[in-house]
Design a protein around this motif. Structure first.
Motif, PDB file in Angstrom:
ATOM      1  N   ILE A   1       0.841  -1.198   0.000  1.00  0.00           N
ATOM      2  CA  ILE A   1       0.000   0.000   0.000  1.00  0.00           C
ATOM      3  C   ILE A   1       0.877   1.249   0.000  1.00  0.00           C
ATOM      4  CG2 ILE A   1      -1.659   1.319   1.387  1.00  0.00           C
ATOM      5  CD1 ILE A   1      -2.932  -1.465   2.097  1.00  0.00           C
ATOM      6  N   ALA A   2       1.930   1.262   0.804  1.00  0.00           N
ATOM      7  CA  ALA A   2       2.847   2.412   0.827  1.00  0.00           C
ATOM      8  C   ALA A   2       3.486   2.628  -0.546  1.00  0.00           C
ATOM      9  CB  ALA A   2       3.923   2.206   1.889  1.00  0.00           C
ATOM     10  N   GLU A   3       3.919   1.547  -1.172  1.00  0.00           N
ATOM     11  CA  GLU A   3       4.533   1.661  -2.505  1.00  0.00           C
ATOM     12  C   GLU A   3       3.529   2.172  -3.525  1.00  0.00           C
ATOM     13  OE1 GLU A   3       6.133  -2.278  -3.035  1.00  0.00           O
ATOM     14  OE2 GLU A   3       7.988  -1.756  -1.948  1.00  0.00           O
ATOM     15  N   ARG A   4       2.284   1.759  -3.407  1.00  0.00           N
ATOM     16  CA  ARG A   4       1.237   2.218  -4.329  1.00  0.00           C
ATOM     17  C   ARG A   4       0.983   3.710  -4.131  1.00  0.00           C
ATOM     18  NH1 ARG A   4      -2.340  -0.964  -7.740  1.00  0.00           N
ATOM     19  NH2 ARG A   4      -3.960   0.446  -8.426  1.00  0.00           N
ATOM     20  N   ILE A   5       0.930   4.150  -2.880  1.00  0.00           N
ATOM     21  CA  ILE A   5       0.732   5.577  -2.607  1.00  0.00           C
ATOM     22  C   ILE A   5       1.875   6.387  -3.207  1.00  0.00           C
ATOM     23  CG2 ILE A   5       0.692   7.325  -0.768  1.00  0.00           C
ATOM     24  CD1 ILE A   5      -0.826   5.172   0.950  1.00  0.00           C
ATOM     25  N   ALA A   6       3.105   5.952  -2.973  1.00  0.00           N
ATOM     26  CA  ALA A   6       4.263   6.670  -3.513  1.00  0.00           C
ATOM     27  C   ALA A   6       4.218   6.716  -5.035  1.00  0.00           C
ATOM     28  CB  ALA A   6       5.564   6.027  -3.031  1.00  0.00           C
TER      29      ALA A   6
ATOM     30  N   ASP B   1      -7.425 -11.470  -0.087  1.00  0.00           N
ATOM     31  CA  ASP B   1      -6.794 -10.178  -0.378  1.00  0.00           C
ATOM     32  C   ASP B   1      -7.896  -9.133  -0.398  1.00  0.00           C
ATOM     33  OD1 ASP B   1      -5.556  -7.934  -1.417  1.00  0.00           O
ATOM     34  OD2 ASP B   1      -4.518  -9.018  -3.014  1.00  0.00           O
ATOM     35  N   TYR B   2      -7.913  -8.283   0.606  1.00  0.00           N
ATOM     36  CA  TYR B   2      -8.967  -7.287   0.760  1.00  0.00           C
ATOM     37  C   TYR B   2      -8.496  -5.874   0.409  1.00  0.00           C
ATOM     38  CZ  TYR B   2     -11.589 -10.980   3.042  1.00  0.00           C
ATOM     39  OH  TYR B   2     -12.249 -12.151   3.305  1.00  0.00           O
ATOM     40  N   ARG B   3      -7.316  -5.768  -0.195  1.00  0.00           N
ATOM     41  CA  ARG B   3      -6.832  -4.437  -0.566  1.00  0.00           C
ATOM     42  C   ARG B   3      -7.752  -3.832  -1.622  1.00  0.00           C
ATOM     43  NH1 ARG B   3      -0.837  -6.375  -1.809  1.00  0.00           N
ATOM     44  NH2 ARG B   3      -2.153  -7.973  -2.733  1.00  0.00           N
ATOM     45  N   ASP B   4      -8.130  -2.590  -1.428  1.00  0.00           N
ATOM     46  CA  ASP B   4      -8.991  -1.869  -2.366  1.00  0.00           C
ATOM     47  C   ASP B   4      -8.121  -0.815  -3.048  1.00  0.00           C
ATOM     48  OD1 ASP B   4     -10.748  -0.133  -3.668  1.00  0.00           O
ATOM     49  OD2 ASP B   4     -12.281  -0.278  -2.113  1.00  0.00           O
ATOM     50  N   TRP B   5      -7.563  -1.190  -4.198  1.00  0.00           N
ATOM     51  CA  TRP B   5      -6.607  -0.302  -4.866  1.00  0.00           C
ATOM     52  C   TRP B   5      -7.234   1.001  -5.317  1.00  0.00           C
ATOM     53  CZ3 TRP B   5      -2.239  -1.288  -3.163  1.00  0.00           C
ATOM     54  CH2 TRP B   5      -1.758  -2.594  -3.011  1.00  0.00           C
ATOM     55  N   SER B   6      -8.508   0.997  -5.683  1.00  0.00           N
ATOM     56  CA  SER B   6      -9.135   2.253  -6.105  1.00  0.00           C
ATOM     57  C   SER B   6      -9.246   3.219  -4.925  1.00  0.00           C
ATOM     58  CB  SER B   6     -10.502   2.004  -6.758  1.00  0.00           C
ATOM     59  OG  SER B   6     -11.392   1.403  -5.844  1.00  0.00           O
TER      60      SER B   6
ATOM     61  N   VAL C   1      -7.121   3.272  -2.330  1.00  0.00           N
ATOM     62  CA  VAL C   1      -5.745   3.725  -2.083  1.00  0.00           C
ATOM     63  C   VAL C   1      -5.362   4.794  -3.099  1.00  0.00           C
ATOM     64  CG1 VAL C   1      -3.312   3.008  -2.065  1.00  0.00           C
ATOM     65  CG2 VAL C   1      -5.061   1.533  -1.020  1.00  0.00           C
ATOM     66  N   ASP C   2      -5.664   4.546  -4.381  1.00  0.00           N
ATOM     67  CA  ASP C   2      -5.325   5.499  -5.445  1.00  0.00           C
ATOM     68  C   ASP C   2      -6.019   6.847  -5.232  1.00  0.00           C
ATOM     69  OD1 ASP C   2      -3.825   3.468  -6.617  1.00  0.00           O
ATOM     70  OD2 ASP C   2      -5.299   3.053  -8.196  1.00  0.00           O
ATOM     71  N   ALA C   3      -7.297   6.807  -4.890  1.00  0.00           N
ATOM     72  CA  ALA C   3      -8.048   8.057  -4.683  1.00  0.00           C
ATOM     73  C   ALA C   3      -7.459   8.850  -3.525  1.00  0.00           C
ATOM     74  CB  ALA C   3      -9.525   7.742  -4.428  1.00  0.00           C
ATOM     75  N   TRP C   4      -7.108   8.169  -2.443  1.00  0.00           N
ATOM     76  CA  TRP C   4      -6.531   8.868  -1.290  1.00  0.00           C
ATOM     77  C   TRP C   4      -5.185   9.479  -1.653  1.00  0.00           C
ATOM     78  CZ3 TRP C   4      -3.072   7.471   3.094  1.00  0.00           C
ATOM     79  CH2 TRP C   4      -3.228   8.335   4.186  1.00  0.00           C
ATOM     80  N   ALA C   5      -4.364   8.744  -2.387  1.00  0.00           N
ATOM     81  CA  ALA C   5      -3.057   9.267  -2.805  1.00  0.00           C
ATOM     82  C   ALA C   5      -3.226  10.496  -3.695  1.00  0.00           C
ATOM     83  CB  ALA C   5      -2.263   8.181  -3.525  1.00  0.00           C
ATOM     84  N   ARG C   6      -4.207  10.471  -4.596  1.00  0.00           N
ATOM     85  CA  ARG C   6      -4.448  11.653  -5.446  1.00  0.00           C
ATOM     86  C   ARG C   6      -4.898  12.842  -4.605  1.00  0.00           C
ATOM     87  NH1 ARG C   6      -6.174   7.574  -9.048  1.00  0.00           N
ATOM     88  NH2 ARG C   6      -8.325   7.783  -8.334  1.00  0.00           N
ATOM     89  N   ASP C   7      -5.717  12.605  -3.579  1.00  0.00           N
ATOM     90  CA  ASP C   7      -6.129  13.685  -2.672  1.00  0.00           C
ATOM     91  C   ASP C   7      -4.913  14.286  -1.966  1.00  0.00           C
ATOM     92  OD1 ASP C   7      -8.796  13.299  -3.332  1.00  0.00           O
ATOM     93  OD2 ASP C   7      -9.288  12.210  -1.483  1.00  0.00           O
ATOM     94  N   ILE C   8      -4.006  13.423  -1.525  1.00  0.00           N
ATOM     95  CA  ILE C   8      -2.783  13.895  -0.868  1.00  0.00           C
ATOM     96  C   ILE C   8      -1.972  14.740  -1.840  1.00  0.00           C
ATOM     97  CG2 ILE C   8      -0.564  13.186   0.114  1.00  0.00           C
ATOM     98  CD1 ILE C   8      -2.080  10.690   1.241  1.00  0.00           C
ATOM     99  N   ALA C   9      -1.803  14.255  -3.058  1.00  0.00           N
ATOM    100  CA  ALA C   9      -1.021  14.995  -4.061  1.00  0.00           C
ATOM    101  C   ALA C   9      -1.634  16.362  -4.312  1.00  0.00           C
ATOM    102  CB  ALA C   9      -0.934  14.193  -5.359  1.00  0.00           C
ATOM    103  N   ARG C  10      -2.958  16.432  -4.457  1.00  0.00           N
ATOM    104  CA  ARG C  10      -3.621  17.728  -4.675  1.00  0.00           C
ATOM    105  C   ARG C  10      -3.346  18.676  -3.516  1.00  0.00           C
ATOM    106  NH1 ARG C  10      -7.506  14.661  -7.338  1.00  0.00           N
ATOM    107  NH2 ARG C  10      -8.695  14.234  -5.466  1.00  0.00           N
ATOM    108  N   ALA C  11      -3.426  18.167  -2.288  1.00  0.00           N
ATOM    109  CA  ALA C  11      -3.188  19.025  -1.117  1.00  0.00           C
ATOM    110  C   ALA C  11      -1.744  19.499  -1.078  1.00  0.00           C
ATOM    111  CB  ALA C  11      -3.541  18.269   0.160  1.00  0.00           C
ATOM    112  N   VAL C  12      -0.804  18.602  -1.355  1.00  0.00           N
ATOM    113  CA  VAL C  12       0.618  18.991  -1.327  1.00  0.00           C
ATOM    114  C   VAL C  12       0.900  19.990  -2.437  1.00  0.00           C
ATOM    115  CG1 VAL C  12       2.980  18.150  -1.661  1.00  0.00           C
ATOM    116  CG2 VAL C  12       1.400  16.873  -0.204  1.00  0.00           C
ATOM    117  N   LEU C  13       0.418  19.729  -3.639  1.00  0.00           N
ATOM    118  CA  LEU C  13       0.673  20.628  -4.764  1.00  0.00           C
ATOM    119  C   LEU C  13      -0.041  21.962  -4.605  1.00  0.00           C
ATOM    120  CD1 LEU C  13       0.513  18.049  -7.662  1.00  0.00           C
ATOM    121  CD2 LEU C  13       2.528  19.322  -6.901  1.00  0.00           C
TER     122      LEU C  13
END
Length: 191
Positions: free
Chosen positions: A32-37, A163-168, A170-182
């Motif tokens: 999950i960390a690698e996916r966020i990065a 495997d209960y990982r929900d990649w969508s 994780v991806d949405a949260w990472a994009r939210d983080i990127a928007r906030a940082v940028l």
């Protein structure tokens, strides 16, 4: 009077370095960390995914995402040590935190415990770090991940391996983080 044009989000991102630090045991938290990065890099940020024990100098980062596997309703000790070591910097620069447990594996009446688990696991961290956001993600659960007692408890609760990982998610949260940082929103700003 002329002014220099504002740098594009891409240019600002290339100068912004984000640490995605994690502590895990069986690989779900790492993945999950690698996916966020990876998603942060897709948005133009410089992002490193590192286990907490491999992080030498927090001062080289502009923003932080920190995650831990949840065992016995708590973050792993090495993750807690890491956040306490960097708490002042995390609060100053902005931090997002994530926990990896098994809320998606809960069935029937046990499903109601997922929200309580999140509060129990992250409540003190939220008070201490004032993160810009927190997510409780589900990971992978296999028989070899549990002790004999753990396997009995899992069956008694009606849980299933998988495997209960929900990649969508994780991806949405990472994009939210990127928007906030940028966007340059400071800690406590919109996330």
């Amino acid at each position: 009077m002329t002014t220099d044009p504002e740098p594009s989000s891409r240019q600002r991102g290339e100068d912004t370095k984000v640490l995605v630090a994690y502590a895990g045991v069986h690989g779900s938290t790492r993945s999950i960390a690698e996916r966020i990065a990876a998603r942060l890099r897709e948005q133009g940020l410089r992002a490193d995914a590192l286990p907490v024990e491999a992080v030498d100098d927090l001062r080289v980062y502009d923003a932080f995402v920190v995650g831990s596997a949840v065992h016995d309703m708590a973050w792993l000790p090495e993750a807690l040590t890491f956040v306490r070591r960097g708490a002042e910097l995390f609060v100053r620069h902005g931090v997002w935190i994530f926990s990896v447990g098994m809320p998606a594996a809960l069935r029937g009446p046990w499903k109601a415990f997922a929200a309580k688990e999140e509060e129990h696991v992250a409540g003190h961290l939220i008070d201490e770090l004032r993160p810009r956001g927190h997510r409780l993600f589900s990971g992978v659960i296999r028989p070899e991940h549990l002790s004999g007692t753990g396997r009995v408890k899992l069956r008694a609760m009606g849980l299933r391996y998988g495997d209960y990982r929900d990649w969508s998610e994780v991806d949405a949260w990472a994009r939210d983080i990127a928007r906030a940082v940028l966007g340059g929103a400071g800690p406590g700003g919109p996330a």
